[in-house]
Design a protein around this motif. Structure first.
Motif, PDB file in Angstrom:
ATOM      1  N   TYR A  54      10.018  -8.225  -1.094  1.00 18.20           N
ATOM      2  CA  TYR A  54       8.598  -8.541  -0.978  1.00 18.20           C
ATOM      3  C   TYR A  54       8.229  -9.488   0.159  1.00 18.20           C
ATOM      4  O   TYR A  54       7.040  -9.648   0.444  1.00 18.20           O
ATOM      5  CB  TYR A  54       8.100  -9.137  -2.303  1.00 18.20           C
ATOM      6  N   ALA A  55       9.178 -10.138   0.807  1.00 14.01           N
ATOM      7  CA  ALA A  55       8.848 -11.134   1.833  1.00 14.01           C
ATOM      8  C   ALA A  55       8.904 -10.548   3.234  1.00 14.01           C
ATOM      9  O   ALA A  55       9.647  -9.600   3.513  1.00 14.01           O
ATOM     10  CB  ALA A  55       9.792 -12.331   1.736  1.00 14.01           C
ATOM     11  N   GLY A 181      -0.931 -15.482   2.315  1.00 15.67           N
ATOM     12  CA  GLY A 181      -1.073 -14.423   3.289  1.00 15.67           C
ATOM     13  C   GLY A 181      -0.119 -13.256   3.086  1.00 15.67           C
ATOM     14  O   GLY A 181       1.019 -13.412   2.640  1.00 15.67           O
ATOM     15  N   LEU A 182      -0.615 -12.056   3.443  1.00 12.86           N
ATOM     16  CA  LEU A 182       0.200 -10.845   3.505  1.00 12.86           C
ATOM     17  C   LEU A 182       0.213 -10.347   4.945  1.00 12.86           C
ATOM     18  O   LEU A 182      -0.662 -10.665   5.743  1.00 12.86           O
ATOM     19  CB  LEU A 182      -0.371  -9.751   2.593  1.00 12.86           C
ATOM     20  N   ILE A 183       1.211  -9.533   5.268  1.00 11.53           N
ATOM     21  CA  ILE A 183       1.345  -9.002   6.620  1.00 11.53           C
ATOM     22  C   ILE A 183       1.871  -7.569   6.555  1.00 11.53           C
ATOM     23  O   ILE A 183       2.673  -7.222   5.679  1.00 11.53           O
ATOM     24  CB  ILE A 183       2.280  -9.896   7.470  1.00 11.53           C
ATOM     25  N   ARG A 184       1.389  -6.722   7.478  1.00  9.64           N
ATOM     26  CA  ARG A 184       1.916  -5.361   7.588  1.00  9.64           C
ATOM     27  C   ARG A 184       3.281  -5.407   8.282  1.00  9.64           C
ATOM     28  O   ARG A 184       3.474  -6.151   9.243  1.00  9.64           O
ATOM     29  CB  ARG A 184       0.987  -4.493   8.431  1.00  9.64           C
ATOM     30  N   THR A 185       4.202  -4.605   7.817  1.00  9.79           N
ATOM     31  CA  THR A 185       5.509  -4.446   8.473  1.00  9.79           C
ATOM     32  C   THR A 185       5.855  -2.961   8.469  1.00  9.79           C
ATOM     33  O   THR A 185       5.214  -2.163   7.766  1.00  9.79           O
ATOM     34  CB  THR A 185       6.621  -5.223   7.728  1.00  9.79           C
ATOM     35  N   ALA A 191       4.783 -10.282   1.913  1.00  8.50           N
ATOM     36  CA  ALA A 191       4.168 -11.595   1.751  1.00  8.50           C
ATOM     37  C   ALA A 191       4.817 -12.605   2.681  1.00  8.50           C
ATOM     38  O   ALA A 191       6.014 -12.528   2.965  1.00  8.50           O
ATOM     39  CB  ALA A 191       4.307 -12.054   0.304  1.00  8.50           C
ATOM     40  N   PHE A 192       4.008 -13.569   3.139  1.00 10.19           N
ATOM     41  CA  PHE A 192       4.569 -14.701   3.873  1.00 10.19           C
ATOM     42  C   PHE A 192       4.001 -16.026   3.378  1.00 10.19           C
ATOM     43  O   PHE A 192       4.456 -17.089   3.773  1.00 10.19           O
ATOM     44  CB  PHE A 192       4.330 -14.564   5.376  1.00 10.19           C
TER      45      PHE A 192
END
Length: 280
Positions: A54-55, A181-185, A191-192
């Protein structure tokens, strides 16, 4: 930052009696008991199982470099690593500190970390940030140059926001990015935020649950959006990259802060025209 309001040191968990003018204290490592060390290892083991799924990759890389699985981290050892990576330094503090002091530390590439550890009965939830929240949740990304530069810039802008009586919009930016915060990967949403990645339940919830809104990052939208501190988030904002966060918030934010300060808050459950809704 401190999205929580400080009414007086006597109401907070930490021991503020010995802190300096900048609220720094010594990390008295001998004060941690064996029970504290066992609790730390349990907290770490729970989150370590979750972050691979999840990270954000940058967060995972920071956790790996810090090597904190076996004992409560020693700040001097972490500082040696951070000095080589980004020039950031950890500052031991009793707990939550005033906004102006927090901003000033960040502006000098210093990140305040609480020295106390939660009790066993607070394993799953606590109100104030402890050393596990601060260290496991925040410190890994301090080794990322882009995120480190963002935090320093944020500190400088926070000091300006105090002069403008516009701390609330800055608090929301910190809350929705640094804490949640969330981020696209390439592997999907990750999540970060520290508030997410130091929580066993919200680490899964923020990625898997269909209930919360997930909205593409826009700095003005974030600064207008209210939040809750006593429940899982009802809205998460999603970055395309850490560079996007830095590029949208670098420079002079005074005009934006003044505009947002006068605007009514947007409820965390509310969508607005122009919102970029991110699906699972």
């Amino acid at each position: 930052m401190n999205p929580f309001k400080i009414e007086g040191a006597c109401q907070l968990r930490g021991d503020y009696a010995q802190c300096a003018a900048d609220y720094s204290v010594r990390q008295d490592y001998a004060r941690y008991t064996e029970a504290d060390q066992v609790l730390w290892r349990r907290l770490y083991a729970r989150q370590a199982k979750l972050i691979e799924r999840y990270a954000a990759p940058e967060f995972i890389a920071g956790v790996t470099a810090l090597d904190m699985a076996d004992e409560i981290p020693r700040f001097d050892r972490a500082n040696a690593l951070l000095a080589r990576a980004t020039g950031f330094e950890l500052v031991a503090v009793p707990g939550l500190i005033p906004n102006e002091v927090f901003f000033a530390h960040l502006a000098q590439r210093r990140f305040p970390v609480s020295v106390w550890l939660r009790r066993e009965d607070e394993f799953d939830y606590l109100v104030e940030p402890d050393i596990f929240h601060d260290f496991f949740g925040h410190v890994p990304l301090l080794s990322n140059p882009v995120f480190a530069d963002y935090l320093q810039s944020y500190g400088r802008q926070g000091l300006a926001a105090i002069e403008l009586d516009a701390v609330e919009p800055m608090s929301r930016l910190y809350w929705y990015m640094v804490e949640f915060g969330l981020i696209r990967t390439p592997q999907g949403l990750r999540a970060f935020g520290s508030g997410i990645l130091s929580s066993g339940g919200e680490t899964v919830y923020c990625i898997e649950s269909p209930e919360p809104l997930r909205i593409g990052f826009d700095v003005e939208r974030v600064m207008q959006t209210a939040y809750r501190i006593d429940a899982y988030q009802q809205t998460y904002f999603v970055l395309d990259s850490f560079e996007q966060l830095f590029s949208q918030t670098r420079g002079d934010l005074r005009e934006l802060l003044l505009r947002v300060r006068k605007a009514p808050a947007i409820a965390a459950t509310q969508t607005r025209p122009g919102d970029r809704i991110i699906g699972l």
